[in-house]
Design an enzyme around this catalytic site. Structure first.
Site, PDB file in Angstrom:
ATOM      1  N   GLY A 118       0.835  -1.198   0.000  1.00 63.66           N
ATOM      2  CA  GLY A 118       0.000   0.000   0.000  1.00 63.66           C
ATOM      3  C   GLY A 118       0.864   1.239   0.000  1.00 63.66           C
ATOM      4  O   GLY A 118       2.045   1.184   0.373  1.00 63.66           O
TER       5      GLY A 118
ATOM      6  N   CYS B 211       5.079  -6.222   1.523  1.00 60.46           N
ATOM      7  CA  CYS B 211       5.432  -4.815   1.587  1.00 60.46           C
ATOM      8  C   CYS B 211       4.767  -4.125   2.781  1.00 60.46           C
ATOM      9  O   CYS B 211       5.121  -4.416   3.914  1.00 60.46           O
ATOM     10  CB  CYS B 211       5.093  -4.154   0.238  1.00 60.46           C
ATOM     11  N   TYR B 212       3.775  -3.266   2.569  1.00 63.07           N
ATOM     12  CA  TYR B 212       3.080  -2.638   3.707  1.00 63.07           C
ATOM     13  C   TYR B 212       2.585  -3.715   4.668  1.00 63.07           C
ATOM     14  O   TYR B 212       2.669  -3.581   5.882  1.00 63.07           O
ATOM     15  CB  TYR B 212       1.902  -1.804   3.183  1.00 63.07           C
TER      16      TYR B 212
ATOM     17  N   HIS C  92       7.413  -7.557  -4.167  1.00 59.75           N
ATOM     18  CA  HIS C  92       6.090  -7.889  -4.719  1.00 59.75           C
ATOM     19  C   HIS C  92       6.152  -9.197  -5.512  1.00 59.75           C
ATOM     20  O   HIS C  92       6.626  -9.210  -6.648  1.00 59.75           O
ATOM     21  CB  HIS C  92       5.607  -6.753  -5.620  1.00 59.75           C
TER      22      HIS C  92
ATOM     23  N   GLU D 139       3.760 -10.674  -6.886  1.00 56.22           N
ATOM     24  CA  GLU D 139       2.704 -10.727  -7.899  1.00 56.22           C
ATOM     25  C   GLU D 139       3.097 -10.110  -9.235  1.00 56.22           C
ATOM     26  O   GLU D 139       2.436 -10.329 -10.237  1.00 56.22           O
ATOM     27  CB  GLU D 139       1.429 -10.042  -7.361  1.00 56.22           C
TER      28      GLU D 139
ATOM     29  N   ASP E 251     -17.419  -9.202 -23.239  1.00 55.04           N
ATOM     30  CA  ASP E 251     -18.155  -9.328 -21.981  1.00 55.04           C
ATOM     31  C   ASP E 251     -19.650  -9.560 -22.200  1.00 55.04           C
ATOM     32  O   ASP E 251     -20.231 -10.478 -21.622  1.00 55.04           O
ATOM     33  CB  ASP E 251     -17.968  -8.075 -21.105  1.00 55.04           C
TER      34      ASP E 251
ATOM     35  N   LYS F   5     -10.950 -10.357 -17.008  1.00 53.52           N
ATOM     36  CA  LYS F   5     -11.189 -10.428 -18.457  1.00 53.52           C
ATOM     37  C   LYS F   5     -10.740 -11.779 -19.050  1.00 53.52           C
ATOM     38  O   LYS F   5     -11.474 -12.400 -19.809  1.00 53.52           O
ATOM     39  CB  LYS F   5     -10.425  -9.293 -19.142  1.00 53.52           C
TER      40      LYS F   5
END
Ligand code: XMP
Length: 506
Positions: A51, A79-80, A166, A168, A223, A362
């Protein structure tokens, strides 16, 4: 779904990616606000995201630590999240003088097991922080350092871990393995595969709809096509409405009709192109244009279906839900097109809006479309904005500008298909640059439009990189547009990343 892997959102721009990575590993994950920890049901594991704030600020985002401990499941702070956990365990965090942003190297400590199993080590990790953990509480073990010996991974006990980097983002080379290792510490992991989720979704739709009548707007985009196919699969009573706004791509209206005919779904087409062009006349403010299109779309739609809509189906995706929920965020102010129109808000408030895709990303919607039997030309199609070509004609929308972007788009996209670039590119289009530039036609000077072409790769439109198309291909695209599209005398290739540029021009 039971036992989701709960990702607690402390506001990092990468938080959604954690959820995606976990789903890519085949497990179900959802995002929650820190205050929602008790609403996560019985999570199989909890990840505290990064964050932008500092844990040292007086009103820093916090977590119900007692409850987190009580849950008895593995917890990973990123992290945060790591800094917060360190303070909760009795350690301290110190303010950083500078922000560390970019690559570093992960050096796992000798003999460390658990989250660092099967890592090659010495691999690149991605940092984005300024505060750092300073004092470690008793019993806390450093399990990884960077090349300077600074701790970048901590273990407070057998269930609580923290990493300063991170996992991710793709720049962290062994990030997915670290997440996999962390999840392996959990029990009751909720498996997630679109093929089986399809039946669950269809069953949910049937249950929500019962014998009510559903109306659904289709655009030919991924979509809404997947939504219509899901409603069809669920066997509920649906009216599909396709509004031709006149802001569509070349031959698009005819293609949408033939697509739905092919898969056996009935649609009603309303040609409202004249009304849209008329309504947009003289308007050059981008937000006004969006507003006009959004409102008129809803008018045309409700004129067709009448006022007594029992249920309105919308193809809202998970990133849209997250963006609308984080009100005040930059994302929510940029995407003013979401949920703007009062009428739909009223229906929503009355519980009459059905959004069965609202937990999917998506790529997952594309996969669902495949499982539902939609052809590749639909599920693999590049995203297209709701306001259509209007956002690619800065300034006033005119027939001439529409003709130019339509023809140029057709040439550009056709060549991407022909040269096998279409599927590598996430989205591509041509946009008018609303100024006439000088050129030569025969012996005369001409003043005609410049045109920008843009091709990007992206992860759910949050960020985008421009695609390094070969010069030969760019040359061919430019030549063909200049030769075949009257009104253009200059073609430029857009090499802007998002951020700071957005994907579209307006
Ligand atoms: P931006 O331009 O915000 O685009 O980077 C991100 C993605 O959203 C699409 N887009 C829109 N979609 N209504 C929509 O339904 C809009 O007003 C709109 N503006 C942008 C864009 O094509 C890209 O895929």
């Amino acid at each position: 779904m039971d036992h989701p892997i709960a990702v607690i959102d402390f506001g990092s721009q990468y938080t959604q990616l954690i959820v995606r990575r976990i789903r890519e590993l085949g497990y179900f994950s959802r995002l929650y606000q820190p205050s929602e920890l008790r609403e996560t049901g019985k999570p199989a594991a909890v990840i505290l995201s990064g964050g932008p704030r500092s844990t040292l600020e007086p009103d820093a985002p916090d977590i119900d630590f007692d409850y987190l401990v009580e849950l008895g499941v593995p917890v990973l702070g990123v992290c945060y999240g790591m800094q917060l956990l360190n303070t909760k365990f009795g350690g301290t965090v110190a303010p950083g003088n500078t922000r560390e942003y970019g690559p570093a190297t992960l050096m796992p400590e000798e003999g460390v097991k658990g989250i660092f199993d099967d890592l090659v080590g010495h691999s690149q990790i991605w940092m984005s922080h300024s505060d750092t953990v300073s004092e470690l509480p008793e019993g806390c073990q450093v399990v990884g350092r960077n090349l300077d010996g600074v701790p970048v991974a901590l273990k407070w006990n057998d269930r609580f871990f923290g990493i300063q980097f991170h996992p991710e983002v793709s720049h962290t080379k062994e990030g997915t393995q670290i997440l996999r290792n962390f999840l392996n510490l959990a029990t009751d992991l909720p498996e997630f595969a679109i093929s089986s989720f399809k039946d669950e979704l269809a069953a949910r739709v049937r249950e929500t709809v019962g014998d009510k009548r559903v109306v659904c707007g289709v655009s030919g985009g991924v979509d809404s096509s997947v939504l219509a196919a899901l409603l069809h699969e669920a066997g509920v009573n649906t009216r599909n409405i396709f509004v031709d706004t006149g802001l569509l791509r070349k031959n698009e209206a005819a293609e949408v009709q033939s697509l739905f005919a092919e898969v056996g779904i009935e649609i009603e087409t309303i040609d409202a192109s004249k009304r849209f062009l008329e309504a947009l006349k003289g308007e050059s403010d981008p937000e006004q244009k969006r507003r006009i299109i959004g409102r008129l779309f809803v008018d045309v739609f409700f004129d067709a279906v009448g006022d007594d809509v029992e249920l309105l189906a919308q193809g809202t995706l998970y990133p849209d839900v997250i963006e609308s929920a984080t009100s005040g965020s930059i994302a929510s102010t940029i995407k003013t097109h979401h949920n703007r129109v009062d009428r739909i808000m009223e229906l929503k408030a009355a519980g009459r809006v059905l959004e069965p895709l609202d937990e999917l990303f998506k790529d997952e919607v594309r996969e669902l479309g495949r499982v539902l039997g939609l052809p590749e030309r639909v599920v693999g199609r590049h995203p297209f904005p709701g306001p259509g070509l209007a956002v690619r004609c800065p300034g006033e929308v005119t027939e001439e500008k529409l003709r130019i972007v339509r023809e140029a788009d057709d040439i550009f996209i056709g060549l991407l298909h022909e040269k096998n670039w279409y599927d590598t590119v996430w989205q591509a289009y041509a946009a008018i640059i609303p100024t006439k530039t000088v050129g030569v036609k025969g012996d005369e000077r001409s003043y005609e439009y410049a045109l920008s072409i843009r091709a990007v790769t992206s992860e759910d439109a949050m960020t985008a990189e421009w695609v390094h198309l070969p010069y030969e291909l760019l040359g061919e695209i430019s030549n063909r547009i200049l030769n075949e599209v009257p009104g253009v005398n200059r073609v430029l290739y857009d090499i802007s990343t998002k951020p700071p540029a957005s994907i579209e021009w307006e």
